[in-house]
Design a protein around this motif. Structure first.
Motif, PDB file in Angstrom:
ATOM      1  N   LEU A  99      43.467  32.261  39.003  1.00 33.84           N
ATOM      2  CA  LEU A  99      44.320  33.400  39.340  1.00 33.84           C
ATOM      3  C   LEU A  99      44.093  33.881  40.763  1.00 33.84           C
ATOM      4  O   LEU A  99      44.767  34.785  41.237  1.00 33.84           O
ATOM      5  N   ARG A 140      35.368  32.180  27.189  1.00 36.90           N
ATOM      6  CA  ARG A 140      36.223  33.031  28.039  1.00 36.90           C
ATOM      7  C   ARG A 140      37.646  33.069  27.510  1.00 36.90           C
ATOM      8  O   ARG A 140      38.248  34.135  27.379  1.00 36.90           O
ATOM      9  N   ILE A 173      35.317  35.148  38.579  1.00 35.93           N
ATOM     10  CA  ILE A 173      36.014  34.926  37.303  1.00 35.93           C
ATOM     11  C   ILE A 173      37.499  34.643  37.542  1.00 35.93           C
ATOM     12  O   ILE A 173      38.087  33.756  36.909  1.00 35.93           O
ATOM     13  N   GLN A 213      37.833  31.149  38.785  1.00 30.26           N
ATOM     14  CA  GLN A 213      37.688  30.195  37.678  1.00 30.26           C
ATOM     15  C   GLN A 213      38.907  30.226  36.762  1.00 30.26           C
ATOM     16  O   GLN A 213      39.227  29.231  36.111  1.00 30.26           O
ATOM     17  N   GLY A 214      39.559  31.376  36.704  1.00 32.75           N
ATOM     18  CA  GLY A 214      40.740  31.500  35.854  1.00 32.75           C
ATOM     19  C   GLY A 214      42.019  31.064  36.543  1.00 32.75           C
ATOM     20  O   GLY A 214      43.114  31.283  36.022  1.00 32.75           O
ATOM     21  N   TRP A 225      49.388  33.913  30.868  1.00 30.32           N
ATOM     22  CA  TRP A 225      48.366  33.291  31.728  1.00 30.32           C
ATOM     23  C   TRP A 225      48.698  31.811  31.941  1.00 30.32           C
ATOM     24  O   TRP A 225      48.671  31.307  33.066  1.00 30.32           O
ATOM     25  N   PHE A 284      39.558  36.224  25.560  1.00 30.42           N
ATOM     26  CA  PHE A 284      40.827  36.727  26.100  1.00 30.42           C
ATOM     27  C   PHE A 284      41.891  36.745  25.003  1.00 30.42           C
ATOM     28  O   PHE A 284      42.607  37.737  24.820  1.00 30.42           O
ATOM     29  N   LEU A 306      41.695  25.368  33.130  1.00 29.16           N
ATOM     30  CA  LEU A 306      40.592  26.058  33.804  1.00 29.16           C
ATOM     31  C   LEU A 306      39.431  25.096  34.047  1.00 29.16           C
ATOM     32  O   LEU A 306      38.801  25.124  35.102  1.00 29.16           O
ATOM     33  N   ASP A 311      43.682  41.664  32.630  1.00 29.75           N
ATOM     34  CA  ASP A 311      43.319  41.400  31.234  1.00 29.75           C
ATOM     35  C   ASP A 311      42.166  40.402  31.131  1.00 29.75           C
ATOM     36  O   ASP A 311      41.317  40.501  30.245  1.00 29.75           O
ATOM     37  N   VAL A 312      42.168  39.427  32.055  1.00 26.37           N
ATOM     38  CA  VAL A 312      41.065  38.457  32.063  1.00 26.37           C
ATOM     39  C   VAL A 312      39.742  39.175  32.352  1.00 26.37           C
ATOM     40  O   VAL A 312      38.721  38.924  31.696  1.00 26.37           O
ATOM     41  N   ILE A 321      47.731  39.909  34.187  1.00 25.39           N
ATOM     42  CA  ILE A 321      46.905  38.890  33.528  1.00 25.39           C
ATOM     43  C   ILE A 321      45.497  38.895  34.116  1.00 25.39           C
ATOM     44  O   ILE A 321      44.503  38.813  33.394  1.00 25.39           O
ATOM     45  N   LEU A 368      39.103  42.390  31.855  1.00 26.42           N
ATOM     46  CA  LEU A 368      38.784  43.279  30.723  1.00 26.42           C
ATOM     47  C   LEU A 368      38.147  42.486  29.579  1.00 26.42           C
ATOM     48  O   LEU A 368      37.231  42.970  28.916  1.00 26.42           O
ATOM     49  N   ALA A 369      38.649  41.269  29.383  1.00 26.95           N
ATOM     50  CA  ALA A 369      38.077  40.423  28.323  1.00 26.95           C
ATOM     51  C   ALA A 369      36.646  40.035  28.643  1.00 26.95           C
ATOM     52  O   ALA A 369      35.885  39.647  27.758  1.00 26.95           O
ATOM     53  N   GLU A 370      36.270  40.118  29.914  1.00 20.11           N
ATOM     54  CA  GLU A 370      34.889  39.826  30.332  1.00 20.11           C
ATOM     55  C   GLU A 370      34.090  41.119  30.467  1.00 20.11           C
ATOM     56  O   GLU A 370      33.032  41.135  31.106  1.00 20.11           O
ATOM     57  N   ASP A 371      34.638  42.203  29.935  1.00 18.28           N
ATOM     58  CA  ASP A 371      33.980  43.524  29.987  1.00 18.28           C
ATOM     59  C   ASP A 371      33.811  44.046  31.409  1.00 18.28           C
ATOM     60  O   ASP A 371      32.846  44.755  31.719  1.00 18.28           O
ATOM     61  N   GLN A 431      41.269  39.445  22.375  1.00 19.60           N
ATOM     62  CA  GLN A 431      41.478  40.815  22.842  1.00 19.60           C
ATOM     63  C   GLN A 431      42.920  41.092  23.265  1.00 19.60           C
ATOM     64  O   GLN A 431      43.428  42.196  23.072  1.00 19.60           O
ATOM     65  N   GLN A 432      43.553  40.092  23.872  1.00 17.63           N
ATOM     66  CA  GLN A 432      44.876  40.347  24.462  1.00 17.63           C
ATOM     67  C   GLN A 432      46.029  39.741  23.665  1.00 17.63           C
ATOM     68  O   GLN A 432      47.176  40.125  23.872  1.00 17.63           O
TER      69      GLN A 432
END
Lengths: 308, 74
Positions: free
Chosen positions: B72, A127, B66, B69-70, A143, A131, A171, B25-26, B22, B28-31, A134-135
């Motif tokens: 956020l 994960r 997600i 877990q992040g 983050w 991230f 995390l 973006d998190v 953020i 998006l990174a997980e599609d 991609q970012q």
């Protein structure tokens, strides 16, 4: 007199002659060697990890070498527990043991302990890596600032690995990584003498280049090909294999891959040297007289301990 | 009116645009497609209201998990 057993640590950058020195010392002291190398713990990759040879292992028993599958997770904390258990057994028979390795986190974990950190699952690792890829680093730092402002303040922001690791641990643990850092040194039931061969950088780099050539002659290419299907594993995300996987993928020719291995190994050695430069307890030895000087220091140390 | 899996719904609200960005973006990174629906208001009038992060109905539960877990989303 402390009455404690003695742990002789041989550390230093890759290709500086740690294995030869540790075997000389272990033979002279009549004791075993415990490896402190984060890659030599794995089976199936002895060439690329410069694991001690069959002949060397016949001369002196080695522990914590080649005992894990490539798909098995391992960490400095796990090493700390395993090495302490092994040393407990060794010290019951003999009051001295040698540790040899250039994984500085492992050496520090064993000699002074490290903070309890969770093992990172593959899911969390993927994960955070996805991230980051991609970012980018700035987004990852943003983050981190949200989930652990204190670590965001002190982390090396130019080092993606450090930032990634900080996010991963936060995390995984469910609490800020900064709250897990105690900085407390743990008491050990043994004394420690820590040695390093002090080799001029140019000479060290020449040895690294020669070692890469000898690894290729010993069959590193075939070794990498045999584990290619496991390349997604963290254990193989390392110098010597990454470059050959790129060659297999047609991304570079073999000469370029080999040159890249040598270059990345030199970069790794520089990082090890930087880490070592901060170690005030390290005893630096001249390459030509390393074994004799180390034995003399050990003898003097034990004499002083006995008469203290 | 009945929702379809492709309808866009609220996933989470944030007080700050940075945190919402953020979070997006998190995802998006997980599609997981995600958008911030009032980012302009969030920038111009931050105290006026929360920044809304939107996802598809079909992705909402996974997206919220997600984000939890992040670290956020609480």
């Amino acid at each position: 007199m402390s009455g404690k057993p003695l742990l002789v640590v041989v550390t230093g950058p890759t290709a500086s002659g740690k294995t030869a020195l540790s075997i000389s010392l272990a033979e002279a002291l009549g004791c075993d060697i415990v490896s402190a190398d984060s890659r030599q713990v794995f089976r199936d990759i002895p060439i690329g990890t410069a694991a001690p040879s069959v002949e060397e292992r016949a001369r002196v028993p080695h522990h914590l070498v080649g005992f894990l599958g490539l798909d098995e997770p391992y960490s400095a904390a796990a090493f700390e527990a395993d090495a302490l258990r092994v040393l407990d057994g060794l010290f019951a028979r003999r009051q001295v043991a040698v540790v040899c390795g250039g994984s500085m986190m492992y050496v520090d974990a064993l000699t002074g302990g490290i903070d309890d950190m969770p093992s990172i699952t593959d899911a969390t690792r993927a994960r955070v890596r996805d991230f980051y890829e991609q970012q980018g680093l700035d987004a990852l730092l943003a983050w981190l600032e949200i989930i652990d402002p204190e670590m965001h303040r002190i982390v090396d922001r130019r080092n993606p690995k450090r930032v990634i690791h900080a996010v991963e641990i936060t995390l995984q643990a469910g609490v800020p990584v900064s709250s897990l850092r105690t900085g407390q040194k743990k008491e050990r039931p043994f004394d420690v003498l820590k040695f390093c061969i002090d080799m001029p950088r140019e000479r060290l780099f020449g040895r690294i280049n020669a070692r890469v050539e000898s690894m290729m002659q010993a069959g590193l290419l075939e070794e990498a090909r045999a584990v290619r299907h496991l390349r997604h594993l963290n254990s193989l995300n390392t110098v010597g294999y990454k470059e050959l996987f790129a060659f297999f993928d047609g991304l570079m020719d073999l000469d370029t891959a080999v040159a890249r291995i040598a270059k990345n190994t030199r970069v790794y050695a520089k990082k090890q040297l930087t880490w070592l430069s901060r170690d005030a307890d390290l005893i630096r030895l001249a390459p030509e007289t390393a074994a004799a000087d180390a034995l003399s220091i050990i003898k003097k140390f034990r004499h002083n301990e006995t008469n203290a | 009116m009945k929702q379809t899996p492709d309808d866009i719904v609220l996933c989470a609200q944030f007080q700050e645009l940075t945190r919402a960005s953020i979070a997006r973006d998190v995802l998006l990174a997980e599609d997981i497609p995600a958008v911030i629906d009032n980012s302009v208001m969030g920038i111009v009038f931050p105290p006026a209201g929360a920044v809304r992060l939107m996802v598809r109905v079909a992705d909402r539960d996974r997206a919220r998990e997600i984000l939890r877990q992040g670290a956020l989303l609480r």
